[in-house]
Scaffold this motif. Structure first.
Motif, PDB file in Angstrom:
ATOM      1  N   GLY A 174      13.886  -4.937 -12.344  1.00 21.22           N
ATOM      2  CA  GLY A 174      12.821  -5.912 -12.516  1.00 21.22           C
ATOM      3  C   GLY A 174      11.433  -5.361 -12.266  1.00 21.22           C
ATOM      4  N   TYR A 175      11.307  -4.316 -11.460  1.00 16.05           N
ATOM      5  CA  TYR A 175       9.961  -3.791 -11.144  1.00 16.05           C
ATOM      6  C   TYR A 175       9.213  -3.270 -12.373  1.00 16.05           C
ATOM      7  N   PRO A 176       9.669  -2.450 -13.259  1.00 15.89           N
ATOM      8  CA  PRO A 176      10.914  -1.684 -13.279  1.00 15.89           C
ATOM      9  C   PRO A 176      10.741  -0.300 -12.643  1.00 15.89           C
ATOM     10  N   LEU A 177      11.751   0.093 -11.876  1.00 14.52           N
ATOM     11  CA  LEU A 177      11.836   1.440 -11.315  1.00 14.52           C
ATOM     12  C   LEU A 177      12.824   2.239 -12.166  1.00 14.52           C
ATOM     13  N   PRO A 225       3.307  -8.409  -6.282  1.00 18.03           N
ATOM     14  CA  PRO A 225       2.033  -7.670  -6.243  1.00 18.03           C
ATOM     15  C   PRO A 225       2.087  -6.297  -6.924  1.00 18.03           C
ATOM     16  N   ALA A 226       3.290  -5.713  -7.041  1.00 19.36           N
ATOM     17  CA  ALA A 226       3.425  -4.387  -7.652  1.00 19.36           C
ATOM     18  C   ALA A 226       3.616  -4.448  -9.165  1.00 19.36           C
ATOM     19  N   GLN A 227       3.808  -5.634  -9.713  1.00 14.77           N
ATOM     20  CA  GLN A 227       4.066  -5.755 -11.151  1.00 14.77           C
ATOM     21  C   GLN A 227       2.950  -5.096 -11.966  1.00 14.77           C
ATOM     22  N   ASP A 284       0.829  -1.212   0.000  1.00 11.49           N
ATOM     23  CA  ASP A 284       0.000   0.000   0.000  1.00 11.49           C
ATOM     24  C   ASP A 284       0.862   1.260   0.000  1.00 11.49           C
ATOM     25  N   ASP A 285       1.955   1.230   0.755  1.00  9.87           N
ATOM     26  CA  ASP A 285       2.873   2.368   0.781  1.00  9.87           C
ATOM     27  C   ASP A 285       3.487   2.581  -0.604  1.00  9.87           C
ATOM     28  N   LEU A 286       3.916   1.507  -1.214  1.00  7.45           N
ATOM     29  CA  LEU A 286       4.558   1.589  -2.520  1.00  7.45           C
ATOM     30  C   LEU A 286       3.587   2.093  -3.591  1.00  7.45           C
ATOM     31  N   LEU A 287       2.358   1.602  -3.577  1.00  7.01           N
ATOM     32  CA  LEU A 287       1.371   2.030  -4.558  1.00  7.01           C
ATOM     33  C   LEU A 287       0.958   3.493  -4.357  1.00  7.01           C
ATOM     34  N   TRP A 288       1.082   3.994  -3.137  1.00  8.02           N
ATOM     35  CA  TRP A 288       0.763   5.382  -2.785  1.00  8.02           C
ATOM     36  C   TRP A 288       1.790   6.356  -3.377  1.00  8.02           C
ATOM     37  N   ALA A 289       3.017   5.892  -3.565  1.00  9.73           N
ATOM     38  CA  ALA A 289       4.160   6.759  -3.856  1.00  9.73           C
ATOM     39  C   ALA A 289       4.246   7.209  -5.309  1.00  9.73           C
ATOM     40  N   HIS A 290       4.714   8.451  -5.480  1.00 10.86           N
ATOM     41  CA  HIS A 290       5.092   8.986  -6.789  1.00 10.86           C
ATOM     42  C   HIS A 290       6.612   8.977  -6.945  1.00 10.86           C
ATOM     43  N   LEU A 336       8.456   4.115 -11.747  1.00 11.96           N
ATOM     44  CA  LEU A 336       8.483   4.901 -10.511  1.00 11.96           C
ATOM     45  C   LEU A 336       9.917   5.389 -10.265  1.00 11.96           C
ATOM     46  N   PRO A 337      10.125   6.705 -10.105  1.00 15.95           N
ATOM     47  CA  PRO A 337      11.468   7.214  -9.875  1.00 15.95           C
ATOM     48  C   PRO A 337      11.983   6.819  -8.489  1.00 15.95           C
ATOM     49  N   TYR A 338      13.262   6.469  -8.439  1.00 17.97           N
ATOM     50  CA  TYR A 338      13.838   6.079  -7.162  1.00 17.97           C
ATOM     51  C   TYR A 338      15.287   6.534  -7.053  1.00 17.97           C
ATOM     52  N   ALA A 339      15.766   6.561  -5.812  1.00 18.73           N
ATOM     53  CA  ALA A 339      17.169   6.838  -5.510  1.00 18.73           C
ATOM     54  C   ALA A 339      17.547   6.053  -4.261  1.00 18.73           C
ATOM     55  N   VAL A 340      18.848   5.912  -4.048  1.00 16.06           N
ATOM     56  CA  VAL A 340      19.371   5.033  -2.997  1.00 16.06           C
ATOM     57  C   VAL A 340      20.392   5.768  -2.146  1.00 16.06           C
ATOM     58  N   PHE A 341      20.382   5.464  -0.842  1.00 13.31           N
ATOM     59  CA  PHE A 341      21.463   5.893   0.047  1.00 13.31           C
ATOM     60  C   PHE A 341      21.895   4.698   0.892  1.00 13.31           C
ATOM     61  N   ILE A 342      23.219   4.554   1.037  1.00 13.12           N
ATOM     62  CA  ILE A 342      23.806   3.363   1.659  1.00 13.12           C
ATOM     63  C   ILE A 342      24.865   3.783   2.665  1.00 13.12           C
TER      64      ILE A 342
END
Length: 155
Positions: free
Chosen positions: A115-118, A82-84, A49-55, A90-96
Motif C-alpha cells: 500500500g505504501y508502496p514499498l 503522511p508518507a503517501q 522523519d526517520d522514514l523520509l530520511w531512509a533510502h 523504497l526498498p525493504y526487507a523483513v526479519f521475524i
C-alpha cells in the motif's frame, strides 16, 4: 559524513529479546558497509522523519498471535498516510522471530508494504523457535546485503 552517503533505517520491536538479537545481527552486517549511515529505532520511537530520511528499510518484529507486533503496526499506521507519494518504491526487507510459522506476521507486513508502496528486495528471515547461530548469520547477511544494495544503488 558526506552528502552522498546513503541511509538505511531499521525499525523493530522486541518483547522477549529474540527480535532485538536479530536486529543486532542485522546491524552488525549493515555496519560492514561504511558508505551507509544506519539508524536503528524501536518501533514506538520511529516516525515519519526517520522514514523520509531512509533510502532503504528493514522491519523486524516478533510474531504475536499470528500477526506482527502492535508496536510495528503502530509505526506503519502512523507513517502510512503522511508518507503517501513520498517513498514509493523504497526498498525493504523483513526479519521475524516466530513461535509458530511467522507467515501471518509476514503476510500482514507485505500487505501494508504494498500500500505504501514499498519494494521487497530480499527474502524475509523467519526464525522459528529459539535463535540459532545460523539464523543470526543470515541476519548479518541480510543487513550487509541491504546496505550494499542501498550504497550501490542496486535497489
Amino acid at each position: 559524513m558526506t552528502e552522498s552517503r546513503k541511509h538505511l533505517l531499521m525499525v523493530y520491536h522486541s518483547q522477549t529479546g529474540h527480535t532485538r538479537m536479530m536486529a543486532q545481527a542485522v546491524l552488525r552486517g549493515a555496519r560492514r558497509v561504511p558508505e551507509v549511515e544506519i539508524r536503528l529505532k524501536r518501533a514506538l520511537r520511529a516516525g515519519l522523519d526517520d522514514l523520509l530520511w531512509a533510502h532503504g528499510l528493514l522491519l523486524g518484529t516478533p510474531e504475536n498471535f499470528g500477526y506482527m507486533s502492535g508496536a510495528l503496526k503502530n509505526f506503519l499506521d502512523r507513517t502510512y498516510y503522511p508518507a503517501q507519494g513520498k517513498i514509493s518504491g523504497l526498498p525493504y526487507a523483513v526479519f521475524i522471530s516466530a513461535g509458530n510459522d511467522g507467515i501471518g506476521a509476514l503476510t500482514s507486513i507485505e500487505r501494508i508494504a504494498r500500500g505504501y508502496p514499498l519494494k521487497p528486495v530480499c527474502d524475509p528471515i523467519i526464525a522459528r523457535g529459539e535463535l540459532s547461530t545460523e539464523i543470526l548469520q543470515h541476519c548479518e547477511e541480510l543487513g550487509e546485503t541491504m546496505a550494499l544494495g542501498v550504497a550501490w544503488g542496486i535497489f
